[in-house]
Motif scaffolding. Structure first.
Motif, short mmCIF file in Angstrom:
data_model
loop_
_atom_site.label_atom_id
_atom_site.label_comp_id
_atom_site.label_asym_id
_atom_site.label_seq_id
_atom_site.Cartn_x
_atom_site.Cartn_y
_atom_site.Cartn_z
N MET A 1 87.09 141.61 118.66
CA MET A 1 87.13 142.94 119.27
C MET A 1 85.70 143.43 119.52
O MET A 1 84.82 143.24 118.69
CB MET A 1 87.84 143.91 118.32
N LYS A 2 85.50 144.06 120.67
CA LYS A 2 84.16 144.59 120.97
C LYS A 2 83.95 145.92 120.23
O LYS A 2 84.92 146.63 119.96
CB LYS A 2 84.04 144.82 122.48
N THR A 3 82.68 146.22 119.97
CA THR A 3 82.37 147.44 119.21
C THR A 3 82.86 148.69 119.96
O THR A 3 83.36 149.63 119.33
CB THR A 3 80.86 147.52 118.94
N LEU A 6 86.43 149.12 119.35
CA LEU A 6 86.64 149.59 117.97
C LEU A 6 86.41 151.10 117.87
O LEU A 6 87.18 151.82 117.23
CB LEU A 6 85.70 148.84 117.00
N ILE A 7 85.34 151.55 118.54
CA ILE A 7 85.04 153.00 118.52
C ILE A 7 86.20 153.79 119.11
O ILE A 7 86.65 154.79 118.55
CB ILE A 7 83.71 153.28 119.29
N THR A 8 86.73 153.30 120.24
CA THR A 8 87.87 153.98 120.87
C THR A 8 89.06 154.01 119.92
O THR A 8 89.71 155.05 119.72
CB THR A 8 88.27 153.25 122.18
N LEU A 10 89.06 153.69 116.59
CA LEU A 10 88.81 154.54 115.41
C LEU A 10 88.91 156.01 115.76
O LEU A 10 89.45 156.81 114.99
CB LEU A 10 87.44 154.24 114.80
N SER A 11 88.35 156.37 116.93
CA SER A 11 88.35 157.80 117.29
C SER A 11 89.76 158.30 117.60
O SER A 11 90.01 159.49 117.53
CB SER A 11 87.41 158.05 118.47
N SER A 13 92.38 157.07 115.88
CA SER A 13 93.14 157.02 114.62
C SER A 13 92.93 158.30 113.84
O SER A 13 91.84 158.87 113.89
CB SER A 13 92.66 155.86 113.75
N PRO A 14 93.95 158.73 113.12
CA PRO A 14 93.75 159.94 112.32
C PRO A 14 92.77 159.66 111.17
O PRO A 14 92.72 158.53 110.67
CB PRO A 14 95.15 160.25 111.79
N GLN A 15 92.02 160.68 110.80
CA GLN A 15 91.09 160.53 109.67
C GLN A 15 91.89 160.26 108.40
O GLN A 15 92.91 160.92 108.16
CB GLN A 15 90.28 161.83 109.49
N PRO A 16 91.47 159.25 107.60
CA PRO A 16 92.24 158.97 106.37
C PRO A 16 92.22 160.16 105.41
O PRO A 16 91.25 160.92 105.39
CB PRO A 16 91.51 157.78 105.76
N PRO A 19 90.93 160.87 99.12
CA PRO A 19 91.61 160.39 97.91
C PRO A 19 91.62 161.45 96.81
O PRO A 19 90.91 162.45 96.88
CB PRO A 19 90.75 159.19 97.49
N PHE A 145 88.68 153.66 96.74
CA PHE A 145 88.77 154.60 97.87
C PHE A 145 87.45 155.35 98.08
O PHE A 145 87.32 156.11 99.02
CB PHE A 145 89.91 155.61 97.65
N ALA B 26 88.70 165.27 117.69
CA ALA B 26 88.62 163.84 118.02
C ALA B 26 87.44 163.53 118.94
O ALA B 26 86.80 162.47 118.80
CB ALA B 26 89.93 163.40 118.66
N TYR B 29 84.33 163.22 117.02
CA TYR B 29 84.34 161.98 116.24
C TYR B 29 83.94 160.79 117.11
O TYR B 29 83.16 159.94 116.70
CB TYR B 29 85.73 161.78 115.63
N LYS B 30 84.48 160.77 118.32
CA LYS B 30 84.13 159.68 119.23
C LYS B 30 82.64 159.73 119.55
O LYS B 30 81.96 158.70 119.55
CB LYS B 30 84.96 159.78 120.53
N LEU B 33 80.65 158.42 116.57
CA LEU B 33 80.66 156.95 116.46
C LEU B 33 79.79 156.32 117.55
O LEU B 33 79.09 155.34 117.30
CB LEU B 33 82.10 156.42 116.54
N GLU B 58 76.57 142.08 114.91
CA GLU B 58 77.70 142.80 115.53
C GLU B 58 78.86 142.96 114.53
O GLU B 58 79.48 144.02 114.47
CB GLU B 58 78.14 142.05 116.79
N GLN B 62 80.33 146.56 113.11
CA GLN B 62 81.74 146.97 113.14
C GLN B 62 82.24 147.32 111.74
O GLN B 62 82.99 148.28 111.56
CB GLN B 62 82.59 145.86 113.75
N HIS B 69 84.51 155.37 108.98
CA HIS B 69 85.84 155.96 109.21
C HIS B 69 86.57 156.21 107.88
O HIS B 69 87.16 157.27 107.68
CB HIS B 69 86.65 155.00 110.09
N LYS B 71 85.20 156.17 104.68
CA LYS B 71 84.47 156.78 103.56
C LYS B 71 83.70 158.05 103.94
O LYS B 71 82.83 158.47 103.19
CB LYS B 71 83.46 155.76 102.97
N HIS B 73 84.47 160.93 103.73
CA HIS B 73 84.68 161.99 102.73
C HIS B 73 83.64 161.94 101.61
O HIS B 73 83.45 162.91 100.89
CB HIS B 73 86.09 161.91 102.15
#
Lengths: 207, 191
Positions: A1-3, A6-8, A10-11, A13-16, A19, A145, B26, B29-30, B33, B58, B62, B69, B71, B73
């Motif tokens: 996967m290209k970086t 991945l950015i797209t 991750l952005s 995805s909901p923030q985890p 914990p 976590f 969002a 966030y983008k 990153l 690379e 990643q 993403h 950690k 917090h």
């Protein structure tokens, strides 16, 4: 996967979820360990009479557990915030040394030495190690976590926090309130669990 | 290389983006990153090149982005975000090197190994040459001390023993040497 992909990803995805906090988990561990103490070895019979001694012992052990919790929070971050750690540590050392000194000048040495020949000594070693080991696994799971800056230090802190919390829980059963006894009989298993966790931590914590 | 002011401005921007991200924006966030990716790539490359593992750059970049993403917090808003990012990157680089069975007891001990990419090799040779040239212009042994401390990763204590000086003297020499170096660089840029 290209970086960029991945950015797209991750952005979008909901923030985890954040914990559980270490304080909350340590309190839960303390509650479990206290419940175990109540049902298995049982509460000390003089609990309702020896108010001051119980309070003093709980303060000594609770201060160590509080310190451990503070260190644990720090160990769980990529950049530790050591502000206030030294002061807390010195206060803890002063509390223990002061209590030991007071006992040494008010209690005969033969009486203090006698505490180590009672069944309480091996029981303390066993139960605090057991509680520490169980608590360590819970904290080790939680630490995954977080993002500890030093895995070995994090492991040692996990062992220290779990064992001191266990010591507080177990202290409701032990009838000996001597600060010298507390330092040695509770300190040895705390030290043992901390050293073992220091060795094991980097094999289990990955973040 | 960013100036102190530019670095502060960047840190403020990143902090703002982190705060907005924490409030569920969002788009911020983008942007965060996207801003971080090249910084992480540079930072990872500069660490990996010491072990000749630039090919892993690379992958590590990643991994760092995923770690950010998961950690985020653990970032304490009172501290510098760039410092937090560096700490995460450093951890991930060491993790990646260990996974590839690289002996990394310490990144500082790793020193400069041959880089995998020939273009990087030429660039590093050129940087090394410029650095040596600048350091040789300092009054001895300031150049050697700065090289040992900042490039080889030798500690102040070890240098104090090696040069039979106090640790404070070593620190003063390094401080003054670096000041002279920055003055020399500023002068050469101006002329």
């Amino acid at each position: 996967m290209k970086t960029d992909d991945l950015i797209t990803l991750l952005s979008q995805s909901p923030q985890p979820r954040k914990p559980l906090s270490f304080s909350l988990v340590l309190l839960a561990c303390l509650a479990m360990m206290t419940a175990f103490t109540v049902f298995v070895p049982g509460l000390r019979p003089d609990l309702t009479i020896a108010h001051m001694a119980v309070v003093h012992k709980t303060i000594l052990l609770g201060a160590a557990a509080g310190m451990a919790g503070f260190l644990l929070k720090n160990a769980a971050k990529p950049i530790p915030n050591d502000h206030g750690v030294k002061l807390y540590l010195w206060l803890l050392v002063a509390l223990y040394l002061g209590s030991i000194f007071f006992e040494l000048i008010t209690t005969p040495l033969s009486r203090i030495a006698g505490f180590f020949y009672t069944v309480n000594f091996p029981e303390c070693l066993f139960f605090v190690t057991l509680y520490g080991a169980l608590g360590s696994w819970i904290l080790l799971w939680l630490m995954r976590f977080y993002a500890p800056h030093d895995l070995k230090k994090a492991g040692m802190t996990i062992g220290f926090a779990a064992a001191t919390t266990g010591a507080v829980g177990y202290s409701l059963h032990c009838t000996i309130d001597s600060p010298v006894f507390i330092t040695i009989a509770y300190g040895l298993p705390v030290f043992l669990v901390s050293v073992i966790m220091r060795k094991l931590a980097d094999k289990f914590i990955r973040w | 290389m960013l100036s102190e002011r530019e670095s502060d401005e960047l840190d403020q921007l990143l902090k703002r983006l982190v705060t907005e991200t924490r409030h569920g924006q969002a788009a911020s966030y983008k942007k965060l990153l996207e801003t971080l990716a090249p910084m992480v790539r540079r930072s990872a490359a500069s660490l990996l090149v010491r072990c000749g593992q630039t090919a892993m750059t690379e992958d590590v970049t990643q991994e760092v982005l995923i770690a950010i993403h998961l950690k985020l917090h653990t970032y304490d808003a009172g501290l510098s975000f760039i410092a937090w990012l560096r700490a995460v990157t450093r951890h991930k680089v060491i993790d990646a090197l260990r996974r590839n069975k690289m002996p990394v007891s310490s990144m500082e001990e790793a020193g400069f190994a041959e880089p995998a990419d020939p273009e990087d090799f030429e660039q590093i040779q050129s940087v090394r040459h410029d650095l040596q040239k600048l350091l040789s212009q300092l009054k001895p042994p300031a150049g050697e001390i700065i090289h040992a401390l900042k490039v080889e990763g030798v500690t102040v204590q070890e240098l104090a023993t090696r040069y039979k000086m106090t640790e404070s003297n070593i620190k003063i020499i390094v401080h003054r040497g670096l000041q002279k170096l920055s003055a020399m660089i500023a002068y050469s840029k101006a002329t």
